[in-house]
Design an enzyme around this catalytic site. Structure first.
Site, PDB file in Angstrom:
ATOM      1  N   LYS A 142     -34.344 -19.819 -13.077  1.00  0.00           N
ATOM      2  CA  LYS A 142     -33.511 -19.032 -13.977  1.00  0.00           C
ATOM      3  C   LYS A 142     -32.265 -18.545 -13.247  1.00  0.00           C
ATOM      4  CE  LYS A 142     -37.132 -17.195 -17.011  1.00  0.00           C
ATOM      5  NZ  LYS A 142     -37.693 -15.949 -17.575  1.00  0.00           N
ATOM      6  N   ASP A 158     -45.090 -13.403 -12.548  1.00  0.00           N
ATOM      7  CA  ASP A 158     -44.482 -13.025 -11.278  1.00  0.00           C
ATOM      8  C   ASP A 158     -43.271 -13.922 -11.028  1.00  0.00           C
ATOM      9  OD1 ASP A 158     -44.108 -11.695  -8.909  1.00  0.00           O
ATOM     10  OD2 ASP A 158     -45.710 -12.724  -7.824  1.00  0.00           O
TER      11      ASP A 158
END
Length: 584
Positions: free
Chosen positions: A346, A381
Site C-alpha cells: 500500500k 498487522d
C-alpha cells in the site's frame, strides 16, 4: 583490548541491543503476574509499551552513537563493514543472534536513511548458519497418555505453574478428554504411544494464558492449544486469587493458526531461544511464515526482517510480477500485490479523492494506532518500509504506470530501478465484496455473520472502522473477515452516535433541514445499510443477523462500558467450542 572505531561502534550497538532485550524481558516476564492478578488494563498498557520499546531503544542508541562518534565516521560505509564483522563475532555466543542482527540493521538504516542496503555493511543475509548448532535447552515437557486422557490433561494444566487454583479441574479435564475423544483421529486416540508435548513457556495475551504444543501417536501428530482463563462471574478463593478454568481444547491446524493470526496482538511469552521456538511453532503450523511467528511472540521487527528476506527470494524466482490489486481502487491508497508472495503493498497517494478529508500524516498515524492497539483478531498487522527498491521489470507495465501517476512523490525511477520511499505491506486476502460475488449461499451466510462479528469485536476493543464498505474488509483462507483499511479508523469513544430526528426527512445529509446540524464526529447507525450493501437481499439478511448494529443504544452502551473501564474480551475460538456453558 580492541579500541578501533569500528570495534567501538559494534560494541556500542550491542550495548543498545542488550538494553532493549533487558527491558523487553522485564515487560514480558511480568505477564504471569498480570494474568494471576487479573490486571487487564495494565496488560493492555504493557502490550503498547513493549511495541513502542523497540523504536525508543533504537532512538536512544542512535543518539548515543552521535554523541560518541563523529558524523564523518558514522556515515562511512567502510567503517560499518568492519563493524559488522566485529559485531557478528561479539553476538556469536548469544541465543538471540537473529534479533541482535536486526537491531544492528535498524541503527544502520537510521543513520543512512534506509539507503545503501548492502550485505557487506549490514545483515541483509544473516550471519547465523541455517544448520546452526542447537542450544541444548529443552523446549518442551512430555507425558505419555497411557490410556488416561483426562489425567494427561490434568498433568498439562498443573505443570504450567499458573499459580491460581482451578475452579473445577475435574470438570475441565473431563470435558477436554471428551472433546479429544470426539475429534482426534483414531490413529492417535487409540495409539499405544500417544503422548502430549507442551512448550515450557506459557503464551499470555489479553485475558488468556495459552499452553501450546502437540499430541503425537501412531506416527501422526496434531497441534494442541489449551486456552486458560479466569472463571467468569465467579467468586475468588479465600486468598483473594481469581480461579481458573480451561476454556476449550484446540487441535485443528486452522484453529491454532487463528490463535497465532497476523490479526491479533502479540503474545507475551518468555522464550530462551527465539529461533528454536519459532521452528517448533512452524512444525505445528507449516503454512505460517517465520516472519509472522516471530511477530506473534513479540519480535515484530525481526518478523519484518524475515518477511523482507523471504520477499527478496520470492521476487528473485520471477514466478510473477507486481500487479494492481484486484477489486475497487482506493481513494487514499494505491494498492498492488505480488500474488505468489501472498502480499499486499500500500502506498499513500499524492492526492486523495474529494470525499476523503484526511492528510498523509493522519493516515500514517492511523496505521500506527492500529499497530499499537489490540487487533482482537479482526485487523491486519502491517509492516512499514522505506526506500523499497525493485527492478522495474518485476512490475506489470500498467501497474508501474499507475503508481507513477498517482504517487509520483513516493514512487520514482532511478535507471532500471523502482524506488518506493514509503509503503505498507499486509497479508493478502480476498476482498469481501469479491468474495461475496464468488461464494455459494452457505458461505455467504457465514461470511455475513462474521462481517458483523468483526465490526462488533473491533467496537468492543474501542475501535470504530469509520468506512465499513465491503471493499475495506478481506476474507482469510479460514473464512474469517478481517479489516485492513485504516485511513478513517478512530477510537469508538471519539464518536458521537445519534438518531435521525423524525422531522428531518430524507434530505438531512444535504442540509435540507436547517435546524438539524451534523458535527464531524456524528454517526447515524440507522444509515449504515446503504453504505455497506448495494444488494438489498444481502442487507436484509445482514440486518436479521446483526440488528443491533443499526441501533444507537447498542453503540452508546459499548461506549459507556469502555468509559467505565470494562475490558471486553474477544475470544479467538467460537462460543460453540468453549466449555464455559457446557453441562456440568
Amino acid at each position: 583490548m580492541n579500541t578501533t572505531p569500528a570495534y567501538r561502534l559494534a560494541a556500542t550497538i550491542l550495548h543498545g541491543f542488550e538494553a532493549y532485550r533487558t527491558r523487553f524481558k522485564a515487560i514480558t516476564l511480568d505477564a504471569q503476574r498480570r494474568f494471576q492478578e487479573g490486571a487487564w488494563r495494565e496488560s493492555q498498557q504493557a502490550s503498547i509499551a513493549r511495541i513502542n520499546l523497540y523504536q525508543q531503544q533504537v532512538d536512544d542508541a542512535v543518539e548515543r552513537l552521535k554523541r560518541t562518534f563523529s558524523n564523518g565516521l558514522l556515515t562511512h560505509c567502510e567503517v560499518w563493514r568492519e563493524a559488522r564483522s566485529h559485531y557478528a563475532e561479539l553476538i556469536r555466543p548469544r541465543r538471540d543472534v537473529e534479533l541482535a542482527e536486526t537491531f544492528f540493521n535498524s541503527l544502520f538504516c537510521a543513520i543512512f536513511k534506509h539507503r545503501h542496503i548492502r550485505n557487506e555493511w549490514m545483515f541483509v543475509i544473516s550471519s547465523r548458519k541455517k544448520a546452526a548448532q542447537r542450544s541444548g535447552i529443552e523446549l518442551c515437557r512430555r507425558r505419555s497418555i497411557d490410556g488416561d486422557w483426562q489425567a494427561a490433561l490434568r498433568w498439562a494444566l498443573e505443570g504450567a505453574a499458573l499459580h491460581n487454583p482451578f475452579a473445577d479441574m475435574a470438570r475441565d479435564t473431563r470435558l477436554g478428554a471428551a472433546l479429544l475423544n470426539k475429534t482426534l483421529p483414531d490413529t492417535i486416540w487409540q495409539a499405544r504411544d500417544a503422548a502430549i508435548e507442551l512448550l515450557h513457556s506459557v503464551f499470555y495475551r489479553n485475558k488468556g494464558a495459552y499452553l501450546v504444543g502437540r499430541i503425537t501417536g501412531g506416527g501422526e501428530q496434531v497441534p494442541l492449544v489449551l486456552p486458560v482463563r479466569h472463571q467468569e462471574h465467579a467468586e475468588q478463593n479465600t486468598e483473594g486469587v481469581p480461579r481458573l478454568h480451561l476454556d476449550t481444547v484446540l487441535i485443528t491446524p486452522d484453529d491454532v493458526a487463528i490463535i497465532f493470526s497476523f490479526s491479533r496482538a502479540y503474545f507475551q511469552v518468555d522464550v530462551a531461544v527465539p529461533n528454536e521456538c519459532v521452528g517448533y511453532l512452524q512444525r505445528l503450523m507449516p503454512h505460517k511464515p517465520a516472519g509472522e511467528l516471530y511477530a506473534a511472540i513479540g519480535f515484530f521487527k525481526h518478523g519484518k526482517t524475515e518477511f523482507f528476506r523471504a520477499l527478496n527470494q520470492q521476487v528473485a524466482k520471477r514466478e510473477d510480477v507486481f500487479i494492481i490489486a484486484p477489486g475497487v481502487r482506493g481513494m487514499v491508497m494505491a494498492v498492488f500485490v505480488l500474488p505468489s508472495a501472498r502480499t499486499v503493498f500500500k502506498i499513500i497517494k499524492d492526492e486523495f479523492d474529494p470525499a476523503k478529508d484526511v492528510t498523509p500524516d493522519i493516515v500514517r498515524e492511523k496505521y500506527h494506532l492500529v499497530k499499537r492497539h489490540d487487533r482482537v483478531g479482526r485487523m491486519a498487522d502491517t509492516q512499514e518500509f522505506s526506500n523499497f527498491t525493485v527492478h522495474n521489470d518485476h512490475f506489470a507495465p500498467e501497474c508501474l504506470a499507475h503508481l507513477l501517476e498517482v504517487a509520483p512523490s513516493t514512487v520514482s525511477l532511478k535507471g532500471e530501478k523502482v524506488v518506493i520511499k514509503h509503503c505498507y505491506t499486509e497479508r493478502m486476502m480476498t476482498p469481501l465484496n469479491i468474495y461475496l460475488e464468488q461464494c455459494d449461499d452457505e458461505a455467504q451466510l457465514a461470511v455475513l455473520k462474521d462481517y458483523g462479528d468483526a465490526i462488533k469485536q473491533m467496537a468492543a476493543a474501542n475501535i470504530f472502522p469509520g468506512d465499513m464498505l465491503l471493499k475495506n474488509f478481506g476474507v482469510t483462507r479460514q473464512g474469517r473477515v478481517i479489516f485492513y483499511d485504516y485511513d478513517e479508523v478512530c477510537y469508538l469513544t471519539e464518536c458521537h452516535f445519534r438518531a435521525i430526528p423524525a422531522s428531518s426527512g430524507d434530505d438531512y445529509l444535504s442540509g435540507g433541514n436547517e435546524s438539524f446540524s451534523i458535527g464531524p464526529n456524528d454517526i447515524f447507525p440507522e444509515e449504515f445499510g446503504p453504505f455497506m450493501f448495494a444488494n438489498p437481499e444481502r442487507l436484509r439478511v445482514f440486518k436479521q443477523l446483526h440488528p443491533e448494529l443499526f441501533e444507537v443504544s447498542y453503540w452508546q452502551g459499548l461506549q459507556q462500558a469502555i468509559v467505565d473501564g470494562r475490558i471486553i474480551d474477544v475470544y479467538p475460538c467460537g462460543n460453540e467450542q468453549r466449555f464455559v456453558d457446557a453441562e456440568q
